[in-house]
Design an enzyme around this catalytic site. Sequence first.
Site, PDB file in Angstrom:
ATOM      1  N   SER A  10       0.854  -1.201   0.000  1.00 43.57           N
ATOM      2  CA  SER A  10       0.000   0.000   0.000  1.00 43.57           C
ATOM      3  C   SER A  10       0.884   1.243   0.000  1.00 43.57           C
ATOM      4  CB  SER A  10      -0.894   0.023   1.235  1.00 43.57           C
ATOM      5  OG  SER A  10      -1.393   1.335   1.402  1.00 43.57           O
ATOM      6  N   HIS A  35      -1.217  -1.348  -4.308  1.00 41.55           N
ATOM      7  CA  HIS A  35      -2.467  -1.054  -3.596  1.00 41.55           C
ATOM      8  C   HIS A  35      -2.569   0.452  -3.358  1.00 41.55           C
ATOM      9  CE1 HIS A  35      -5.893  -2.165  -1.035  1.00 41.55           C
ATOM     10  NE2 HIS A  35      -5.468  -1.239  -0.193  1.00 41.55           N
ATOM     11  N   ASP A  37      -4.786   3.461  -1.791  1.00 41.52           N
ATOM     12  CA  ASP A  37      -5.826   3.773  -0.810  1.00 41.52           C
ATOM     13  C   ASP A  37      -6.338   5.192  -1.005  1.00 41.52           C
ATOM     14  OD1 ASP A  37      -6.024   1.421   0.885  1.00 41.52           O
ATOM     15  OD2 ASP A  37      -3.950   1.841   1.451  1.00 41.52           O
ATOM     16  N   MET A  39      -8.957   8.009   0.183  1.00 44.46           N
ATOM     17  CA  MET A  39      -9.784   8.348   1.355  1.00 44.46           C
ATOM     18  C   MET A  39     -10.352   9.748   1.196  1.00 44.46           C
ATOM     19  SD  MET A  39      -7.226   7.047   4.307  1.00 44.46           S
ATOM     20  CE  MET A  39      -6.610   5.364   4.337  1.00 44.46           C
ATOM     21  N   HIS A  68      -8.406   0.897  -3.855  1.00 45.54           N
ATOM     22  CA  HIS A  68      -9.300   0.692  -2.712  1.00 45.54           C
ATOM     23  C   HIS A  68      -9.963   2.035  -2.407  1.00 45.54           C
ATOM     24  CE1 HIS A  68      -9.481  -0.392   1.892  1.00 45.54           C
ATOM     25  NE2 HIS A  68     -10.678  -0.248   1.355  1.00 45.54           N
ATOM     26  N   MET A  70     -12.166   4.343  -0.437  1.00 41.89           N
ATOM     27  CA  MET A  70     -12.836   4.571   0.852  1.00 41.89           C
ATOM     28  C   MET A  70     -13.542   5.918   0.736  1.00 41.89           C
ATOM     29  SD  MET A  70      -9.722   3.127   3.186  1.00 41.89           S
ATOM     30  CE  MET A  70      -8.569   3.178   1.833  1.00 41.89           C
ATOM     31  N   MET A 139     -11.238  -6.099   5.490  1.00 34.70           N
ATOM     32  CA  MET A 139     -10.451  -5.146   6.272  1.00 34.70           C
ATOM     33  C   MET A 139     -10.112  -5.773   7.620  1.00 34.70           C
ATOM     34  SD  MET A 139      -9.954  -2.352   4.536  1.00 34.70           S
ATOM     35  CE  MET A 139      -9.040  -1.615   5.875  1.00 34.70           C
ATOM     36  N   ASP A 175      -6.424  -6.680   4.336  1.00 37.22           N
ATOM     37  CA  ASP A 175      -5.820  -5.347   4.340  1.00 37.22           C
ATOM     38  C   ASP A 175      -5.854  -4.748   5.744  1.00 37.22           C
ATOM     39  OD1 ASP A 175      -4.974  -2.778   3.746  1.00 37.22           O
ATOM     40  OD2 ASP A 175      -6.735  -2.244   2.549  1.00 37.22           O
TER      41      ASP A 175
HETATM   42  C1  DX5 Z   1      -6.321   1.401   5.706  1.00 36.48           C
HETATM   43  C2  DX5 Z   1      -5.838   1.031   4.324  1.00 36.48           C
HETATM   44  C3  DX5 Z   1      -4.737   0.040   4.306  1.00 36.48           C
HETATM   45  C4  DX5 Z   1      -3.516   0.468   5.042  1.00 36.48           C
HETATM   46  C5  DX5 Z   1      -2.571  -0.671   5.190  1.00 36.48           C
HETATM   47  O1  DX5 Z   1      -7.461   2.179   5.609  1.00 36.48           O
HETATM   48  O2  DX5 Z   1      -6.871   0.510   3.551  1.00 36.48           O
HETATM   49  O3  DX5 Z   1      -4.424  -0.332   2.974  1.00 36.48           O
HETATM   50  O4  DX5 Z   1      -2.878   1.538   4.412  1.00 36.48           O
HETATM   51  O5  DX5 Z   1      -1.502  -0.219   5.915  1.00 36.48           O
HETATM   52  P1  DX5 Z   1      -0.809  -1.073   7.067  1.00 36.48           P
HETATM   53  O6  DX5 Z   1      -0.219  -2.257   6.395  1.00 36.48           O
HETATM   54  O7  DX5 Z   1       0.206  -0.113   7.597  1.00 36.48           O
HETATM   55  O8  DX5 Z   1      -1.867  -1.432   8.057  1.00 36.48           O
HETATM   56 ZN    ZN Z   2      -6.388  -0.465   1.536  1.00 39.13          ZN
END
Ligand code: DX5
Ligand code: ZN
Length: 222
Positions: A10, A35, A37, A39, A68, A70, A139, A175
Amino acid sequence: MTRPLLIAPSILAADFARLGEEVRAIDEAGADWIHIDVMDGHFVPNISFGTPVMEGIRGVTKKPFDVHLMIAPVDRYLEAFAKAGADIITVHAEAGPHLDRSLQAIRALGKRAGVSLNPATPVSVLKHVLDRLDLILVMSVNPGFGGQSFIPAMLGKISEVREMVRGRNIDIEVDGGITRANAGDAVRAGANVLVAGSAIFKAKDYAAEIRAIRTAAVSVDV
Ligand code: DX5
Ligand code: ZN
């Protein structure tokens, strides 16, 4: 059906001042997917980045972009993420009023469709959309931040998902808080795609860390 084990670093945990170099480094270090993320500060209590950043790094690697989302409501952004270079687009089960419609829209854009389940979201939300799914993301932390601890109760949930999708062409991704210490447990429970942010980007040697996670995971007899 045994599915290949994939490691998806990620980039949330990368050094954003050098993001292009970081993506190139994890590509060369053996990442299978990248990956990403996204947000929105609304669905989750944090803001990361959006399509301009994705476009900026799309030219750096040929590895699949595992996006991903969010964000909520999500539907109006799907096309933009597809155009920005996503290969897999995962939405949260709660990210729109019509999950089935969101999944159809992702496939209509020619992308693989995923659903993500928060720790408290039951597996049963998947039951009537299985035909529309390419990936299920379990998750193992509450989404919003990297660097949190893996929630052990999610192992049982991964097993439940595995039972539900048995015989189907669907990846099971986990994840949050994944390290070389728990990668084996996650794979034993049924995951075949491991996301890891902090564990990889905090390591001095990305290749060695990816190898260690992979070794911990493949030494599992499933
Ligand atoms: C959290 C993300 C994850 C996160 C994983 O909301 O979806 O992908 O960044 O990071 P680690 O491996 O540090 O938990
Ligand atoms: Zn993620």
